[in-house]
Design a protein around this motif. Structure first.
Motif, PDB file in Angstrom:
ATOM      1  N   PHE A 211      39.604  48.362  47.464  1.00  0.00           N
ATOM      2  CA  PHE A 211      38.916  47.268  46.790  1.00  0.00           C
ATOM      3  C   PHE A 211      38.406  46.174  47.737  1.00  0.00           C
ATOM      4  O   PHE A 211      38.644  46.208  48.936  1.00  0.00           O
ATOM      5  CB  PHE A 211      39.850  46.653  45.752  1.00  0.00           C
ATOM      6  CG  PHE A 211      40.495  47.663  44.840  1.00  0.00           C
ATOM      7  CD1 PHE A 211      39.738  48.643  44.217  1.00  0.00           C
ATOM      8  CD2 PHE A 211      41.867  47.663  44.628  1.00  0.00           C
ATOM      9  CE1 PHE A 211      40.312  49.585  43.381  1.00  0.00           C
ATOM     10  CE2 PHE A 211      42.463  48.596  43.794  1.00  0.00           C
ATOM     11  CZ  PHE A 211      41.689  49.569  43.170  1.00  0.00           C
ATOM     12  N   ASP A 212      37.727  45.215  47.132  1.00  0.00           N
ATOM     13  CA  ASP A 212      37.256  44.006  47.817  1.00  0.00           C
ATOM     14  C   ASP A 212      36.336  44.326  48.988  1.00  0.00           C
ATOM     15  O   ASP A 212      36.348  43.640  50.020  1.00  0.00           O
ATOM     16  CB  ASP A 212      38.452  43.163  48.297  1.00  0.00           C
ATOM     17  CG  ASP A 212      39.400  42.797  47.168  1.00  0.00           C
ATOM     18  OD1 ASP A 212      38.908  42.428  46.087  1.00  0.00           O
ATOM     19  OD2 ASP A 212      40.632  42.914  47.350  1.00  0.00           O
ATOM     20  N   THR A 287      27.811  58.435  42.237  1.00  0.00           N
ATOM     21  CA  THR A 287      27.824  57.140  41.549  1.00  0.00           C
ATOM     22  C   THR A 287      29.108  56.967  40.749  1.00  0.00           C
ATOM     23  O   THR A 287      29.638  55.845  40.630  1.00  0.00           O
ATOM     24  CB  THR A 287      26.611  57.026  40.601  1.00  0.00           C
ATOM     25  OG1 THR A 287      25.414  57.190  41.356  1.00  0.00           O
ATOM     26  CG2 THR A 287      26.587  55.682  39.905  1.00  0.00           C
ATOM     27  N   GLN A 290      31.915  55.220  42.659  1.00  0.00           N
ATOM     28  CA  GLN A 290      31.763  53.764  42.717  1.00  0.00           C
ATOM     29  C   GLN A 290      32.174  53.131  41.386  1.00  0.00           C
ATOM     30  O   GLN A 290      32.811  52.072  41.357  1.00  0.00           O
ATOM     31  CB  GLN A 290      30.320  53.410  43.047  1.00  0.00           C
ATOM     32  CG  GLN A 290      29.818  53.981  44.369  1.00  0.00           C
ATOM     33  CD  GLN A 290      28.319  53.808  44.540  1.00  0.00           C
ATOM     34  OE1 GLN A 290      27.706  52.952  43.913  1.00  0.00           O
ATOM     35  NE2 GLN A 290      27.718  54.634  45.379  1.00  0.00           N
ATOM     36  N   GLU A 291      31.786  53.784  40.290  1.00  0.00           N
ATOM     37  CA  GLU A 291      32.118  53.246  38.970  1.00  0.00           C
ATOM     38  C   GLU A 291      33.621  53.228  38.737  1.00  0.00           C
ATOM     39  O   GLU A 291      34.176  52.248  38.214  1.00  0.00           O
ATOM     40  CB  GLU A 291      31.414  54.061  37.892  1.00  0.00           C
ATOM     41  CG  GLU A 291      29.889  53.900  37.909  1.00  0.00           C
ATOM     42  CD  GLU A 291      29.183  54.839  36.949  1.00  0.00           C
ATOM     43  OE1 GLU A 291      29.849  55.763  36.424  1.00  0.00           O
ATOM     44  OE2 GLU A 291      27.972  54.660  36.724  1.00  0.00           O
ATOM     45  N   ARG A 293      35.971  53.129  40.995  1.00  0.00           N
ATOM     46  CA  ARG A 293      36.543  52.096  41.853  1.00  0.00           C
ATOM     47  C   ARG A 293      36.379  50.712  41.210  1.00  0.00           C
ATOM     48  O   ARG A 293      37.312  49.908  41.200  1.00  0.00           O
ATOM     49  CB  ARG A 293      35.856  52.121  43.227  1.00  0.00           C
ATOM     50  CG  ARG A 293      36.446  51.116  44.213  1.00  0.00           C
ATOM     51  CD  ARG A 293      35.647  51.091  45.515  1.00  0.00           C
ATOM     52  NE  ARG A 293      35.552  52.418  46.098  1.00  0.00           N
ATOM     53  CZ  ARG A 293      34.413  53.076  46.294  1.00  0.00           C
ATOM     54  NH1 ARG A 293      33.254  52.529  45.929  1.00  0.00           N
ATOM     55  NH2 ARG A 293      34.411  54.268  46.841  1.00  0.00           N
ATOM     56  N   GLY A 294      35.208  50.458  40.671  1.00  0.00           N
ATOM     57  CA  GLY A 294      34.965  49.167  40.040  1.00  0.00           C
ATOM     58  C   GLY A 294      35.843  48.924  38.825  1.00  0.00           C
ATOM     59  O   GLY A 294      36.315  47.806  38.594  1.00  0.00           O
ATOM     60  N   ILE A 295      36.083  49.976  38.044  1.00  0.00           N
ATOM     61  CA  ILE A 295      36.939  49.859  36.863  1.00  0.00           C
ATOM     62  C   ILE A 295      38.364  49.486  37.264  1.00  0.00           C
ATOM     63  O   ILE A 295      38.983  48.581  36.678  1.00  0.00           O
ATOM     64  CB  ILE A 295      36.921  51.172  36.061  1.00  0.00           C
ATOM     65  CG1 ILE A 295      35.562  51.366  35.386  1.00  0.00           C
ATOM     66  CG2 ILE A 295      38.042  51.181  35.007  1.00  0.00           C
ATOM     67  CD1 ILE A 295      35.364  52.735  34.779  1.00  0.00           C
ATOM     68  N   TYR A 296      38.892  50.170  38.284  1.00  0.00           N
ATOM     69  CA  TYR A 296      40.267  49.884  38.699  1.00  0.00           C
ATOM     70  C   TYR A 296      40.385  48.492  39.330  1.00  0.00           C
ATOM     71  O   TYR A 296      41.395  47.810  39.137  1.00  0.00           O
ATOM     72  CB  TYR A 296      40.766  50.948  39.674  1.00  0.00           C
ATOM     73  CG  TYR A 296      41.200  52.219  38.991  1.00  0.00           C
ATOM     74  CD1 TYR A 296      42.228  52.211  38.052  1.00  0.00           C
ATOM     75  CD2 TYR A 296      40.580  53.433  39.273  1.00  0.00           C
ATOM     76  CE1 TYR A 296      42.624  53.380  37.404  1.00  0.00           C
ATOM     77  CE2 TYR A 296      40.972  54.607  38.639  1.00  0.00           C
ATOM     78  CZ  TYR A 296      41.988  54.569  37.704  1.00  0.00           C
ATOM     79  OH  TYR A 296      42.387  55.727  37.067  1.00  0.00           O
ATOM     80  N   GLU A 297      39.359  48.062  40.045  1.00  0.00           N
ATOM     81  CA  GLU A 297      39.405  46.723  40.640  1.00  0.00           C
ATOM     82  C   GLU A 297      39.413  45.654  39.553  1.00  0.00           C
ATOM     83  O   GLU A 297      40.166  44.663  39.639  1.00  0.00           O
ATOM     84  CB  GLU A 297      38.212  46.524  41.577  1.00  0.00           C
ATOM     85  CG  GLU A 297      38.257  45.202  42.327  1.00  0.00           C
ATOM     86  CD  GLU A 297      37.239  45.131  43.447  1.00  0.00           C
ATOM     87  OE1 GLU A 297      37.028  44.006  43.950  1.00  0.00           O
ATOM     88  OE2 GLU A 297      36.667  46.167  43.829  1.00  0.00           O
ATOM     89  N   GLU A 298      38.623  45.850  38.511  1.00  0.00           N
ATOM     90  CA  GLU A 298      38.612  44.887  37.412  1.00  0.00           C
ATOM     91  C   GLU A 298      39.958  44.875  36.684  1.00  0.00           C
ATOM     92  O   GLU A 298      40.478  43.805  36.331  1.00  0.00           O
ATOM     93  CB  GLU A 298      37.489  45.231  36.427  1.00  0.00           C
ATOM     94  CG  GLU A 298      37.327  44.207  35.315  1.00  0.00           C
ATOM     95  CD  GLU A 298      36.144  44.493  34.407  1.00  0.00           C
ATOM     96  OE1 GLU A 298      35.817  43.623  33.582  1.00  0.00           O
ATOM     97  OE2 GLU A 298      35.557  45.591  34.513  1.00  0.00           O
TER      98      GLU A 298
END
Length: 388
Positions: A211-212, A287, A290-291, A293-298
């Motif tokens: 993340f980040d 893609t 990336q999606e 990864r974004g879900i888990y970061e949120e």
């Protein structure tokens, strides 16, 4: 009836016990938000399920696979070259696994004899230790301490232990601590393994869940890594294929060859439609990675910020789908806190003691529920009064 003495080392798995608690509460009509088992609830992308369904509709795909298809091995080789910058020989340096867990449970049988010493991280994912124990190995736990960023200090391993060790398992991004290791660790690890003639297994199942804006590569990309060991990788979390059981062992051809020989006496290979799905996952549109990864970061942000605001401080993990958190100071054990948490708040987590001696005093929370459920979990913890 008499049973194997080796089974005396094993009790009922912690995740089975946690699921029994969950079933009992649900049977009483009590809600449970399950943050214990790392079972992804993000489904595979459409192009992956399309490939699986198309292959599953072909009658000829229900024979024994026996071996990995050439197309699969070549796809994995290209995946590692493109994603990690690692060049592999598809014929000799790649072997499929029926999920990483299967490989982790069995690879020790191809490396160690009874009484051999194996180095395992502490805390660690349970099968890291259980696999060597099944092979009759003696374990030496390598502490992953909070004050060292949960990274193993190889220099703290006694000389006599290092000389006896035949095999070692490491894993970053790490489950359960969610820690990343610096490049210097891998260079030191390779030098350590060469000095003491130790085979290394690096589990890299979470390399895409970083993340980040940070990134993570492969152990095999470091000079000399292929001389000393192998890496396990998995499509379970990255591509939402946990139930499909698709993993790979990659690297040193002697280690891969020994595992292939062992597996040829234990199973008939990966279901052919799953091989097709794996090819679609790693060669298709990324893609979806990336999606995910974004879900888990949120989810990480919602849970960590929400619980920290209640007074249960926890650092945001740099990677994985887990949060590793100290239990509140007024609790004496991780299991006691976990049991009270599910009893009073209906939130199920895994006690850190399930991951080895150094896990005591912590719990692991899995980011396997959607945003609404995580916000509800924070609210339930607040209303339960358990943190006061």
């Amino acid at each position: 009836m008499k049973f194997a003495k080796r089974m005396e080392q094993f009790g009922e798995g912690i995740f089975s016990r946690l699921q029994e608690i969950k079933r009992n509460k649900l049977a009483l009509g009590e809600p449970v938000i399950d943050l214990s088992v790392g079972t992804p609830n993000i489904p595979p992308a459409g192009h992956i399920t399309d490939a699986l369904c198309k292959a599953a509709a072909e009658p000829g795909n229900y024979i024994y696979a026996v071996n990995d298809q050439t197309k699969l091995l070549e796809a994995v080789g290209e995946w590692y070259k493109t994603r990690y910058g690692v060049q592999l020989d598809p014929k000799t340096e790649i072997c499929s696994l029926l999920g990483s867990q299967e490989g982790l449970a069995h690879i020790s049988l191809s490396i160690v004899d009874e009484g051999d010493l194996v180095l395992v991280p502490d805390p660690c994912y349970p099968v890291f230790a259980d696999g060597p124990l099944l092979a009759g190995a003696e374990l030496y736990y390598m502490p992953q301490k909070e004050e060292h960023g949960y990274v193993i200090r190889l220099e703290d391993i006694p000389e006599d232990v290092a000389k006896r060790a035949k095999f070692m398992i490491v894993s970053y991004p790490n489950n359960p601590t969610a820690a990343l290791a610096p490049d210097s660790f891998y260079r030191d690890l390779i030098a350590f393994a060469k000095k003491y003639d130790i085979i290394v297994l690096h589990d890299n199942a979470y390399s895409e869940l970083v993340f980040d804006g940070k990134a993570c590569g492969s152990f095999l990309s470091f000079p000399g890594a292929m001389d000393v060991g192998v890496e396990f990788n998995s499509l379970s979390k990255t591509y939402g294929l946990a139930g499909a059981r698709i993993g790979f062992c990659l690297g040193n051809r002697e280690v891969v060859s020994a595992l292939k020989t062992l597996k040829s006496n234990m199973d008939y290979g990966m279901f052919l439609p799953l091989q097709r799905a794996a090819i679609a996952a790693i060669t298709g549109d990324q893609t979806c990675v990336q999606e995910v990864r974004g879900i888990y970061e949120e989810r990480r942000n919602i849970l960590c910020e929400g619980l920290s605001a209640l007074g249960w401080h926890m650092d945001k993990p740099e990677a994985t789908m887990f949060v590793w958190a100290r239990i509140p100071a007024h609790y004496g054990s991780s299991e006691g806190f976990a049991m009270e948490l599910v009893s009073k708040a209906g939130v199920l987590v895994t006690p850190g003691s399930a991951f080895g001696p150094s896990g005591e005093g912590y719990v692991r929370l899995a980011l396997v529920q959607d945003n609404e459920a995580l916000r509800r979990a924070v609210k339930l913890v607040e209303e339960s009064g358990i943190l006061r």
